[in-house]
Write a protein that holds these residues in place. Structure first.
Motif, mmCIF file in Angstrom:
data_model
loop_
_atom_site.group_PDB
_atom_site.id
_atom_site.type_symbol
_atom_site.label_atom_id
_atom_site.label_comp_id
_atom_site.label_asym_id
_atom_site.label_seq_id
_atom_site.Cartn_x
_atom_site.Cartn_y
_atom_site.Cartn_z
ATOM 1 N N GLY A 49 0.769 2.076 -8.353
ATOM 2 C CA GLY A 49 -0.162 1.482 -7.390
ATOM 3 C C GLY A 49 -0.183 2.279 -6.100
ATOM 4 N N ALA A 50 0.272 1.652 -5.018
ATOM 5 C CA ALA A 50 0.288 2.315 -3.715
ATOM 6 C C ALA A 50 1.670 2.873 -3.394
ATOM 7 C CB ALA A 50 -0.149 1.343 -2.634
ATOM 8 N N SER A 51 2.480 3.112 -4.415
ATOM 9 C CA SER A 51 3.798 3.680 -4.165
ATOM 10 C C SER A 51 4.119 4.776 -5.172
ATOM 11 C CB SER A 51 4.875 2.594 -4.209
ATOM 12 O OG SER A 51 4.945 2.010 -5.479
ATOM 13 N N VAL A 52 5.022 5.641 -4.752
ATOM 14 C CA VAL A 52 5.481 6.732 -5.596
ATOM 15 C C VAL A 52 6.990 6.560 -5.746
ATOM 16 C CG1 VAL A 52 5.686 9.233 -5.802
ATOM 17 C CG2 VAL A 52 3.665 8.243 -4.707
ATOM 18 N N ILE A 64 0.882 13.028 -2.546
ATOM 19 C CA ILE A 64 2.332 12.912 -2.388
ATOM 20 C C ILE A 64 3.031 13.185 -3.719
ATOM 21 C CG2 ILE A 64 4.219 11.294 -1.926
ATOM 22 C CD1 ILE A 64 2.427 10.035 0.226
ATOM 23 N N ALA A 65 2.519 12.597 -4.789
ATOM 24 C CA ALA A 65 3.117 12.811 -6.104
ATOM 25 C C ALA A 65 3.090 14.294 -6.477
ATOM 26 C CB ALA A 65 2.397 11.977 -7.154
ATOM 27 N N LYS A 66 1.983 14.957 -6.185
ATOM 28 C CA LYS A 66 1.863 16.381 -6.496
ATOM 29 C C LYS A 66 2.853 17.204 -5.673
ATOM 30 C CE LYS A 66 -1.414 20.193 -6.518
ATOM 31 N NZ LYS A 66 -2.719 20.672 -6.093
ATOM 32 N N ALA A 67 2.980 16.886 -4.388
ATOM 33 C CA ALA A 67 3.907 17.617 -3.517
ATOM 34 C C ALA A 67 5.351 17.445 -3.987
ATOM 35 C CB ALA A 67 3.763 17.148 -2.077
ATOM 36 N N ILE A 68 5.703 16.257 -4.426
ATOM 37 C CA ILE A 68 7.059 16.010 -4.912
ATOM 38 C C ILE A 68 7.298 16.769 -6.210
ATOM 39 C CG2 ILE A 68 8.613 14.249 -5.855
ATOM 40 C CD1 ILE A 68 7.329 12.310 -3.791
ATOM 41 N N GLN A 69 6.306 16.733 -7.086
ATOM 42 C CA GLN A 69 6.440 17.412 -8.379
ATOM 43 C C GLN A 69 6.580 18.923 -8.213
ATOM 44 O OE1 GLN A 69 3.279 16.438 -11.078
ATOM 45 N NE2 GLN A 69 4.636 16.683 -12.843
ATOM 46 N N GLU A 70 5.906 19.492 -7.223
ATOM 47 C CA GLU A 70 5.950 20.935 -7.002
ATOM 48 C C GLU A 70 7.114 21.359 -6.100
ATOM 49 O OE1 GLU A 70 2.062 21.763 -5.466
ATOM 50 O OE2 GLU A 70 1.125 21.610 -7.445
ATOM 51 N N GLU A 92 17.256 5.867 -6.828
ATOM 52 C CA GLU A 92 15.790 5.824 -6.862
ATOM 53 C C GLU A 92 15.231 5.799 -5.444
ATOM 54 O OE1 GLU A 92 12.555 3.575 -9.483
ATOM 55 O OE2 GLU A 92 13.596 2.255 -8.091
ATOM 56 N N ILE A 93 14.220 6.627 -5.229
ATOM 57 C CA ILE A 93 13.548 6.686 -3.936
ATOM 58 C C ILE A 93 12.120 6.188 -4.127
ATOM 59 C CG2 ILE A 93 12.737 8.214 -2.095
ATOM 60 C CD1 ILE A 93 15.180 9.959 -2.668
ATOM 61 N N VAL A 94 11.694 5.319 -3.222
ATOM 62 C CA VAL A 94 10.355 4.735 -3.292
ATOM 63 C C VAL A 94 9.615 5.062 -2.004
ATOM 64 C CG1 VAL A 94 9.019 2.611 -3.545
ATOM 65 C CG2 VAL A 94 11.208 2.840 -4.726
ATOM 66 N N ILE A 95 8.416 5.592 -2.160
ATOM 67 C CA ILE A 95 7.564 5.883 -1.011
ATOM 68 C C ILE A 95 6.381 4.926 -1.086
ATOM 69 C CG2 ILE A 95 6.179 7.618 0.168
ATOM 70 C CD1 ILE A 95 7.945 9.703 -1.392
ATOM 71 N N SER A 96 6.299 4.007 -0.135
ATOM 72 C CA SER A 96 5.177 3.072 -0.064
ATOM 73 C C SER A 96 4.113 3.709 0.819
ATOM 74 C CB SER A 96 5.627 1.731 0.523
ATOM 75 O OG SER A 96 6.628 1.168 -0.294
ATOM 76 N N VAL A 97 3.022 4.111 0.194
ATOM 77 C CA VAL A 97 1.980 4.868 0.887
ATOM 78 C C VAL A 97 1.018 3.901 1.575
ATOM 79 C CG1 VAL A 97 0.204 6.624 0.564
ATOM 80 C CG2 VAL A 97 2.221 6.623 -0.905
ATOM 81 N N LYS A 110 6.730 11.089 5.648
ATOM 82 C CA LYS A 110 6.969 9.916 6.498
ATOM 83 C C LYS A 110 5.775 9.580 7.397
ATOM 84 C CE LYS A 110 9.621 12.372 10.002
ATOM 85 N NZ LYS A 110 10.925 12.466 10.638
ATOM 86 N N GLN A 111 4.814 10.507 7.517
ATOM 87 C CA GLN A 111 3.596 10.217 8.266
ATOM 88 C C GLN A 111 2.563 9.509 7.388
ATOM 89 O OE1 GLN A 111 2.985 14.373 9.461
ATOM 90 N NE2 GLN A 111 3.073 13.683 11.605
ATOM 91 N N LEU A 112 2.788 9.511 6.076
ATOM 92 C CA LEU A 112 1.834 8.914 5.140
ATOM 93 C C LEU A 112 2.322 7.604 4.532
ATOM 94 C CD1 LEU A 112 0.813 12.207 3.325
ATOM 95 C CD2 LEU A 112 -0.542 10.938 4.993
#
Length: 145
Positions: free
Chosen positions: A56-59, A39-45, A25-30, A13-15
């Motif tokens: 693009g600018a979202s995960v 962020i994608a790596k942290a979620i995957q792990e 579905e959850i969307v993170i607008s970076v 939430k800081q990014l």
């Protein structure tokens, strides 16, 4: 969930901003495109066991459906929350009735006004209890889907 970004551990939430697209579905607008891969790596792990998709600018990622056990837990939680609300309503009713009795004893209101006011208070409490019950049923149905 912490993300390793710019040699620091930051919360997602800081990014960026997090939003939900129903049903799961959850969307993170970076805000900084350089943080998307982190962020994608942290979620995957993470223990969530989901595969994020970079757009693009979202995960984006979808949460797995709830298990029957988890659904039952959530319905119980809704019931507990509703009961806490009912308890608060009863306390408010008792407080109002005490004030009504005090006003009656102080001769600020008549006996008829006392009974009418108590009746009105009870009608409001009954209406709110019915609204709580409707919300519980609606939420339980939503969780079951």
């Amino acid at each position: 969930m912490l993300v390793d970004y710019a040699d620091e551990k930051l919360k997602i939430k800081q990014l960026g901003s997090i939003s939900v697209n129903p049903p799961r579905e959850i969307v993170i607008s970076v805000w900084d495109k350089g943080a998307v891969a982190s962020i994608a790596k942290a979620i995957q792990e993470s223990p969530l066991k989901v595969n994020p998709a970079v757009d693009g600018a979202s995960v984006r990622f979808s949460m797995p459906p709830l298990t029957e056990e988890r659904r039952e837990e959530l319905v119980k939680l809704v019931g507990q929350t509703a009961e806490k609300s009912r308890i608060r309503l009863r306390a408010m009713r008792d407080e109002a009735n005490k004030r009504i009795e005090a006003d009656f004893k102080a001769k600020a209101i008549s006996e008829d006004q006392k009974f009418k006011t108590k009746k009105r208070v009870q009608e409001v409490i009954d209406k709110e209890n019915k609204a709580i019950e409707e919300l519980v049923l609606k939420k339980a149905k939503e969780i079951a889907e």
